[in-house]
Enzyme design. Structure first.
Site, PDB file in Angstrom:
ATOM      1  N   ASP A  69      44.127  51.058  42.088  1.00  0.00           N
ATOM      2  CA  ASP A  69      45.346  50.762  40.836  1.00  0.00           C
ATOM      3  C   ASP A  69      45.962  52.877  40.578  1.00  0.00           C
ATOM      4  O   ASP A  69      45.619  52.737  40.703  1.00  0.00           O
ATOM      5  CB  ASP A  69      44.672  49.881  39.686  1.00  0.00           C
ATOM      6  CG  ASP A  69      43.505  50.326  39.369  1.00  0.00           C
ATOM      7  OD1 ASP A  69      42.779  51.603  39.701  1.00  0.00           O
ATOM      8  OD2 ASP A  69      42.341  49.702  38.916  1.00  0.00           O
ATOM      9  N   GLU A 128      45.641  46.578  34.435  1.00  0.00           N
ATOM     10  CA  GLU A 128      45.136  47.151  32.996  1.00  0.00           C
ATOM     11  C   GLU A 128      46.245  46.106  32.499  1.00  0.00           C
ATOM     12  O   GLU A 128      45.697  45.301  31.184  1.00  0.00           O
ATOM     13  CB  GLU A 128      45.511  48.301  32.002  1.00  0.00           C
ATOM     14  CG  GLU A 128      44.593  49.611  32.669  1.00  0.00           C
ATOM     15  CD  GLU A 128      43.071  49.424  32.512  1.00  0.00           C
ATOM     16  OE1 GLU A 128      43.036  47.836  31.791  1.00  0.00           O
ATOM     17  OE2 GLU A 128      42.233  50.193  32.792  1.00  0.00           O
TER      18      GLU A 128
END
EC number: 3.5.1.47
Length: 377
Positions: A69, A128
């Site tokens: 990520d 997120e």
């Protein structure tokens, strides 16, 4: 050879929130282009701020995937580091700068010679906030590059450098964001009979939803229902017309998540009816499903690292933290694991500072595992 420390520190200074990782994307592309220039067995695609790097095997039977990520958090950094965030109100407080650096190091190793099997590197945005993995999958970003097996890691501050921790089942919880508004009728505090107090109903709701965990959830399984925010009213002598609550549900199975969502909705609707209030309820799970490791692949990975000198393998219990890699693992079998980074501060803390010694360790050890996977017969 890449300078891992400089890369991590460069990335740490430019954190960006999901789907706005423009500088991060440009930085990653510069490094990736440098590593893959002139290699006819490497292809690159982009999806918004995401990047896919496909290494074609010489005689492939499968495609192995490695996912990282790339987004940061809306947090004001308080580390005091010389290379602290230069983006106001943004921080890599969840270690994604470490994740990206490891992925670039693994990519550098992987392209040194053409592997037998295919290898896909996914640099995924918006972990997120927007479940970027789900967005990419649903938009067809993988195409014919979708892996047969997917692997990924997350740094963990309370584990030491040299620790790799995972299990053969659920590693992370599935999460669901809850937004709730009760709407009644405001009025003077001296005349409550002429108003309809939304704050009283919200107070009842906060206590009633705790019965979901105590009376609807199997105590062996467990669940979390937490409301961290309640906003109502304007001053002491005015009855609140509205009350807004913001919370989260976390469970280790999707079935329990859906049950908890159902019971929360029933309680909210029941209270709204009994108090004569209007209700606006939003339950948003999106791609934040439980991270469920494939038992056989987890066995293989754990056995590999158990035998690797310098690795302390830990068979660890599940955590109630959420991760959108759970969505991709619901589509492709794979394994996620924790990487120890030995910090006194937790993930998402403004002082979270991972030990950079974890970088060469991770790149060396995980590189050996990926080399085994992409060259095995």
């Amino acid at each position: 050879m890449l300078d891992y420390l400089n890369i991590r520190r460069d990335l740490h200074q430019i954190p960006e929130i999901g789907l706005e990782e423009y500088k991060t994307h440009a930085y990653l592309m510069q490094v990736i282009d440098g590593l893959t220039a002139g290699l006819d067995f490497v292809e690159i695609r982009t999806w918004r701020t995401g990047i896919l790097v496909f290494i074609k095997g010489s005689s492939p039977d499968k495609t192995i995937g490695w996912r990282t990520d790339i987004d940061g958090l809306p947090i004001v950094e308080d580390t005091g580091l010389d290379f602290a965030s230069t983006h106001e109100g943004r921080m890599h407080a969840c270690g994604h700068d470490m994740h990206m650096t490891v992925a670039l190091g693994l990519l550098e190793q992987a392209v040194s010679t053409q592997p037998t099997h295919n290898l896909l590197f996914l640099f995924q945005p918006a972990e997120e906030n927007e479940a970027g993995g789900m967005l990419m999958y649903e938009d067809g970003a993988f195409g014919d590059w979708l892996p047969d097996e997917f692997y990924g890691l997350h740094v963990r501050p309370d584990l030491k450098v040299g620790d790799i921790a995972t299990n053969r089942g659920t590693l992370f919880a599935g999460t669901c964001e809850v937004k709730l508004t009760f709407k009644g009728k405001g009025g003077h505090a001296a005349f409550p009979h002429e108003a309809n107090d939304a704050l009283v109903a919200a107070s009842y709701f906060i206590t009633q939803v705790q019965t979901i965990v105590s009376r609807n959830v199997d105590p062996i399984e467990g669940a979390v229902v937490t409301f961290g925010s309640l906003h109502a009213g304007t001053t002491n002598n005015v009855i609140a017309e509205t009350a807004f609550l913001h919370g989260t549900i976390r469970t280790l199975t999707q079935e329990m998540n859906l049950l908890t969502q159902k019971r929360l909705r029933e309680i909210a609707e029941g209270l709204a009816q009994s108090f004569g209030l209007e209700l606006d309820l939003e339950l948003k799970q999106g791609g934040y499903l439980p991270v469920e490791n494939h038992p056989d692949l987890a066995d293989e990975l754990m056995d590999f690292f158990q035998k690797e000198e310098g690795v302390q393998l830990i068979d660890i219990e599940p955590a109630m933290t959420g991760e959108d890699f759970g969505y991709l693992l619901s589509k492709v079998k794979g394994v996620m694991f924790w990487l120890g980074v030995d910090s006194p501060y937790a993930l998402h803390h403004p002082k979270m500072t991972p030990d950079e010694a974890a970088l060469p360790f991770a790149i060396e050890k995980i590189g050996k595992f990926l080399d085994y996977k992409i060259n095995e017969r």
